[in-house]
Design an enzyme around this catalytic site. Structure first.
Site, PDB file in Angstrom:
ATOM      1  N   SER A 226       1.866 -10.214   2.584  1.00  0.00           N
ATOM      2  CA  SER A 226       0.614 -10.421   3.512  1.00  0.00           C
ATOM      3  C   SER A 226       0.781 -11.832   3.971  1.00  0.00           C
ATOM      4  O   SER A 226       1.215 -12.619   3.105  1.00  0.00           O
ATOM      5  CB  SER A 226      -0.361  -9.865   2.829  1.00  0.00           C
ATOM      6  OG  SER A 226      -1.590 -10.383   3.851  1.00  0.00           O
TER       7      SER A 226
ATOM      8  N   TYR B 136      -7.132  -8.697  -3.728  1.00  0.00           N
ATOM      9  CA  TYR B 136      -6.068  -8.584  -2.603  1.00  0.00           C
ATOM     10  C   TYR B 136      -5.291  -9.760  -2.597  1.00  0.00           C
ATOM     11  O   TYR B 136      -3.986  -9.783  -2.658  1.00  0.00           O
ATOM     12  CB  TYR B 136      -6.542  -8.152  -1.239  1.00  0.00           C
ATOM     13  CG  TYR B 136      -5.376  -7.413  -0.249  1.00  0.00           C
ATOM     14  CD1 TYR B 136      -5.332  -6.481  -0.159  1.00  0.00           C
ATOM     15  CD2 TYR B 136      -5.210  -8.379   0.669  1.00  0.00           C
ATOM     16  CE1 TYR B 136      -4.150  -5.929   0.650  1.00  0.00           C
ATOM     17  CE2 TYR B 136      -4.422  -8.202   1.567  1.00  0.00           C
ATOM     18  CZ  TYR B 136      -3.689  -6.775   1.716  1.00  0.00           C
ATOM     19  OH  TYR B 136      -2.863  -6.388   2.606  1.00  0.00           O
TER      20      TYR B 136
END
Ligand code: BGC
Length: 286
Positions: free
Chosen positions: A171, A184
Site C-alpha cells: 500500500s 494497517y
C-alpha cells in the site's frame, strides 16, 4: 476497456488493459483474497496473460467461483481454494491442494487484506491482531509455502528465467503514516521490509520478490470514502493525477512484475497511486 463502476467523476480515459500482451503463458499462479477487489482483478489479468490461477477466498465462495469462470473464459485453468491466510494449517493445506491441481507454482500474489480502523487508544488488541494476522502474517505464511515449491523445483526454462516470482500487495501506507489506522500502516510497513529482506535472501535462488503499493483504488475497502462526494473530493486532494485508481491499474502491474519483462527487478515496491506518494501538499506549499 475498463469501466467506471459508479458515477464518481473522472476526467480521464482509462487504458485498454484487455489488449495487453500474454506474458505469462504456461505459468501457474496463486492469488490470495482473489474473490473481490484488487485480488479479483489480479487473478483475471494473470489469466488473460496466459497463467492458470488459484483463486483463494475465505468468505463468499460464490464470488470466487465467478472469478474462476472469468479465468476459464480467458482460456486457462482456474480453481477456487479456501484458506484463512492467517492460519498456518489452512495455508499449508491450500498450497498442497494447489500443487495437486496444477503440479507446481511459478507466481504467488499475497493480496488478502482488511482494515479495522480505530483511534489509537480505542483500538482493541483484537483489531490489532486481526489486521497484523491477515495482512502481514498471512503474506509471510503464503510466501513461505510458495518459496518452498520454487526452491524445490528451480527454474522452469520453458516458462520463465526465474525460479519464482512473489508480488506482495502492499500500500502507499508502506511509507505514508495513517492516523487512525496504526494496525494497517504497521502491517503495510512490515510488508515492505519483509519483501526487501526476502528479496535479498532469495535472489541467489533466482526468486524475485517485489511489491505493489496501491493508492486509493476503487474497491469495497474504501467505498465509504469514494462513494461520498465529499470523501471523493478529499481523496482527489491527495492524488495529483486526479482520478481514483481502478483494480485493473494494479492488476496490469502485477502481470509485469510476475513476468520476465521485469527479470532484473527485485526488492522494490512499485507505487500505483496516481502520485499519492509525491507529497501533494508541496505542489503549492513548502
Ligand atoms: C487503503 C485504502 C485507502 C488507500 C489510500 C489503501 O491501502 O486500503 O482504504 O484509500 O490506501 O489511502
Amino acid at each position: 476497456m475498463s469501466t467506471q463502476a459508479d458515477a464518481t467523476p473522472s476526467n480521464h480515459d482509462l487504458p485498454d488493459y484487455a489488449a495487453m500482451p500474454r506474458l505469462l503463458v504456461g505459468q501457474k499462479a496463486l492469488v490470495t483474497g482473489a474473490n473481490s477487489g484488487i485480488g479479483r482483478a489480479v487473478a483475471i489479468a494473470l489469466a488473460r496473460a496466459g497463467a492458470d490461477v488459484v483463486v483463494n477466498y475465505v468468505v463468499n465462495e460464490d464470488a470466487a467461483q465467478d472469478v474462476v469462470k472469468e479465468v476459464e473464459a480467458a482460456g486457462t485453468r482456474g480453481v477456487a481454494l479456501y484458506a484463512d491466510v492467517s492460519k498456518e494449517d489452512d495455508v499449508e493445506k491450500m498450497f498442497q491442494q494447489a500443487l495437486e491441481a496444477f503440479g507446481t507454482l511459478d507466481i504467488v500474489v499475497p493480496n488478502a487484506g482488511v482494515q479495522r480502523d480505530a483511534p489509537f487508544t480505542e483500538m482493541t488488541l483484537a483489531q490489532w491482531n486481526t489486521v497484523l494476522g491477515i495482512n502481514l502474517t498471512g503474506q509471510f505464511l503464503c510466501i513461505r509455502e510458495a518459496v518452498k515449491e520454487f526452491a524445490r523445483r528451480g527454474v522452469r526454462k520453458e516458462v520463465s528465467c526465474a525460479a519464482g516470482k512473489v508480488v506482495c500487495i502492499g500500500s502507499v501506507h508502506e511509507v505514508i503514516p495513517w492516523a487512525g489506522h496504526v494496525n494497517y500502516a504497521s502491517a503495510k510497513g512490515g510488508i515492505q521490509m519483509m519483501m526487501k529482506t526476502l528479496a535479498q535472501e532469495l535472489a541467489p535462488q533466482r526468486i524475485r520478490v517485489n511489491a505493489i503499493g496501491p493508492g486509493a483504488i476503487r474497491t469495497d475497502i474504501n467505498k465509504s470514502v469514494w462513494s461520498d462526494p465529499d470523501g471523493y473530493a478529499g481523496m482527489m486532494s491527495l492524488i495529483p493525477y486526479n482520478r481514483i485508481g481502478e483494480p485493473d491499474d494494479v492488476a496490469q502491474v502485477a502481470v509485469f512484475l510476475a513476468s520476465d519483462m521485469s527479470d532484473y527487478i527485485t526488492g522494490v515496491t512499485l507505487f500505483v497511486d496516481g502520485g499519492m506518494t509525491l507529497y501533494p501538499g508541496f505542489a503549492t506549499g513548502g
